[in-house]
Design an enzyme around this catalytic site. Structure first.
Site, short mmCIF file in Angstrom:
data_model
loop_
_atom_site.label_atom_id
_atom_site.label_comp_id
_atom_site.label_asym_id
_atom_site.label_seq_id
_atom_site.Cartn_x
_atom_site.Cartn_y
_atom_site.Cartn_z
N PHE A 44 0.81 -1.22 0.00
CA PHE A 44 0.00 0.00 0.00
C PHE A 44 0.85 1.29 0.00
O PHE A 44 0.84 2.06 -0.97
CB PHE A 44 -0.93 -0.07 1.22
N THR B 272 4.30 -10.98 -1.02
CA THR B 272 3.55 -11.81 -0.06
C THR B 272 2.07 -11.62 -0.39
O THR B 272 1.72 -10.92 -1.36
CB THR B 272 3.80 -11.32 1.37
N ASP C 109 13.18 -11.42 -1.47
CA ASP C 109 12.90 -11.34 -0.03
C ASP C 109 14.01 -10.50 0.61
O ASP C 109 15.20 -10.81 0.41
CB ASP C 109 12.93 -12.78 0.52
N GLU D 7 5.78 -7.13 7.40
CA GLU D 7 4.47 -7.69 7.72
C GLU D 7 3.81 -6.59 8.53
O GLU D 7 4.39 -6.11 9.51
CB GLU D 7 4.63 -8.97 8.54
N THR E 89 6.31 3.10 12.74
CA THR E 89 4.90 3.33 13.10
C THR E 89 4.77 3.94 14.49
O THR E 89 5.61 3.69 15.37
CB THR E 89 4.16 1.98 13.05
N ASP E 90 3.67 4.66 14.69
CA ASP E 90 3.39 5.20 16.03
C ASP E 90 3.08 4.09 17.03
O ASP E 90 3.11 4.32 18.25
CB ASP E 90 2.22 6.21 15.98
N GLU E 91 2.80 2.88 16.53
CA GLU E 91 2.45 1.78 17.44
C GLU E 91 3.61 1.38 18.34
O GLU E 91 3.40 0.70 19.34
CB GLU E 91 1.95 0.56 16.65
N TYR F 63 3.47 -7.35 16.24
CA TYR F 63 3.80 -6.45 15.11
C TYR F 63 4.58 -5.23 15.61
O TYR F 63 5.68 -4.94 15.12
CB TYR F 63 2.53 -6.00 14.39
N ALA G 60 6.08 -4.71 18.42
CA ALA G 60 7.37 -5.06 19.06
C ALA G 60 8.43 -5.29 17.99
O ALA G 60 9.59 -4.87 18.14
CB ALA G 60 7.19 -6.30 19.93
N LYS H 180 -7.37 -4.10 6.32
CA LYS H 180 -7.26 -2.95 7.22
C LYS H 180 -8.62 -2.26 7.32
O LYS H 180 -9.46 -2.37 6.41
CB LYS H 180 -6.21 -1.96 6.70
N ARG I 238 -7.93 6.29 16.49
CA ARG I 238 -6.75 6.29 15.62
C ARG I 238 -6.64 7.69 15.00
O ARG I 238 -7.62 8.41 14.86
CB ARG I 238 -6.89 5.24 14.50
N GLY J 209 -5.29 -7.44 23.37
CA GLY J 209 -4.30 -6.39 23.66
C GLY J 209 -4.57 -5.09 22.91
O GLY J 209 -3.66 -4.27 22.73
#
Ligand code: NAD
Ligand code: DAU
Length: 343
Positions: free
Chosen positions: A11, A36, A59, A84, A125-127, A153, A155, A192, A217, A278
């Site tokens: 994306f 993938t 890969d 991923e 990412t902000d995650e 993801y 982590a 998503k 979000r 979580g």
């Protein structure tokens, strides 16, 4: 200049290379992607075969392959999107996330060291900051917020960020990291939230909202993200982290209702289902550093962005219909089949 874009059949990577070819027409863009389930060659149809563009299926974890590629292309810039990227899949099976997101990034970093690549940029990412409480709307993530990832993801993305910054300090690799909030726009895989809701609504299927739907979000139109990375590559300082946010926080339920409205579909399609394990409550990005130091800010309003996005999915039905009719069916059954609708 040669720009190596990893994950460019996904994306954001695809939107970025379209953006780059338009904004920097003299540059060569090389896209490496393993294709993938999330990578789609049809996404790149408009640029495949075009002079100044090369696609390689590989890969990023394959060190020999990456070495060969770096030897051949000697990229001036590497932008690493390959990952991923879906939280639910990481909860179901973390291992491939560690492989690609950590070991793949490490393989790229070593290739950059060996070939003295002038610039590496890690798309993060902000995650990685974890989440914020719903009752503290005053709080936002800054670049100084401690890393506190919640999912396998996030982590794996946090681990990759640390590795990039460690290579920068230890080996002097000129690298930057950007941490972005939720993107939306054309070519987003329909696992998503936004494309899933659009695709389901267009098929009059239930719209599965996790838990209470009150999770928040911060939405950014993908083109604004691409422009932010360009600005960081032009003027960002190696060794630095830059937050990128949309300044548009929204509860999931409000977003799903907005999509129903845009498509003229009834809200009775909305089905509350079991929550994500979580599940992060709220993300909110402070992108003050990027705005003040590099002069970037989002240009696309949410209203404009969501209208454009919905229109794109309406006008490009074959792109997502092909996806949802394939392997995605098994994924959907696995993820949503047993998820009881909550009353
Ligand atoms: P995506 O899942 O749509 O695309 C990922 C791409 O990477 C796919 O084309 C896939 O084939 C490719 N890929 C996966 N493993 C690979 C491997 N081992 N080798 C080569 N290619 C591989 O993801 P996206 O939403 O475009 O996200 C791109 C990047 O941006 C990711 O690093 C993600 O963590 C980050 N990010 C995404 C968002 C978002 O809202 N989507 C927000 C912030 C950061
Ligand atoms: O914040 C940036 C991150 O945004 C990126 O790093 C990730 O790659 C990207 O996938 C995205 O993660 P989220 O988990 O926030 O996005 P997702 O679209 O999966 O979910 C958005 C919100 O919607 C989240 O609170 C979960 C909820 N949701 C999601 C799906 C797929 C639902 O309620 N129902 C759904 O079916």
């Amino acid at each position: 200049m040669t720009v190596l874009v990893t994950g460019g059949a996904g994306f954001i990577g695809a939107n970025f290379l379209f953006y780059w070819l338009k904004a920097h027409p003299g540059d060569r863009v090389v896209c490496v992607d393993r294709l993938t389930y999330a990578g789609n060659l049809s996404t790149l149809a408009a640029v495949l075969g075009r002079p100044g563009f090369r696609f390689i299926r590989a890969d990023i974890c394959c060190r020999e392959g990456m070495e060969r590629l770096f030897r051949e292309e000697r990229p001036d810039v590497v932008v690493n999107f390959a990952a991923e990227s879906h939280v639910d899949r990481s909860i179901d099976g973390p291992e491939v996330f560690l492989q690609t997101n950590v070991m793949g990034t490490a393989a790229l970093l070593d290739a950059c060291r060996k070939y003295e690549t002038p610039r590496f940029h890690q798309v993060s990412t902000d995650e990685v900051y974890g989440d914020l409480p719903l009752e503290r709307p005053d709080l936002r993530f800054t670049e100084e917020t401690p890393l506190q990832a919640s999912s396998p993801y996030s982590a794996s993305k946090a681990a990759a960020d640390l590795l990039v910054l460690a290579y920068c300090r230890t080996y002097g690799l000129p690298a930057t990291v950007s941490r972005c909030s939720n993107n939306y726009g054309p070519f987003q895989f329909p696992e998503k939230l936004i494309p899933l809701m659009i695709a389901n609504a267009l098929q009059d299927k239930p719209l599965p909202v996790y838990g209470t739907g009150r999770n928040v979000r911060d939405w950014l139109y993908v083109e604004d993200h691409c422009r932010a990375i360009d600005v960081i590559l032009q003027r960002g300082r190696p060794g630095e982290v830059y937050n990128i946010g949309g300044n548009h926080e929204m509860e999931n339920i409000a977003l799903v209702r907005r999509i129903c409205q845009e498509l003229g579909k009834p809200e009775s399609l909305i089905a509350y289902v079991a929550d994500r394990k979580g599940h992060d409550l709220r993300y909110a990005i402070d992108s003050g550093k990027l705005q003040q130091e590099l002069g970037w800010q989002p240009e696309t309003s949410f209203e404009e962005g969501i209208r454009r996005t919905v229109r794109w999915y309406l006008e490009n039905r074959s792109w997502w219909e092909e996806i949802v009719s394939g392997e995605y069916r098994d994924y959907y059954q696995k993820m949503y089949g047993d998820r009881q609708a909550l009353s």
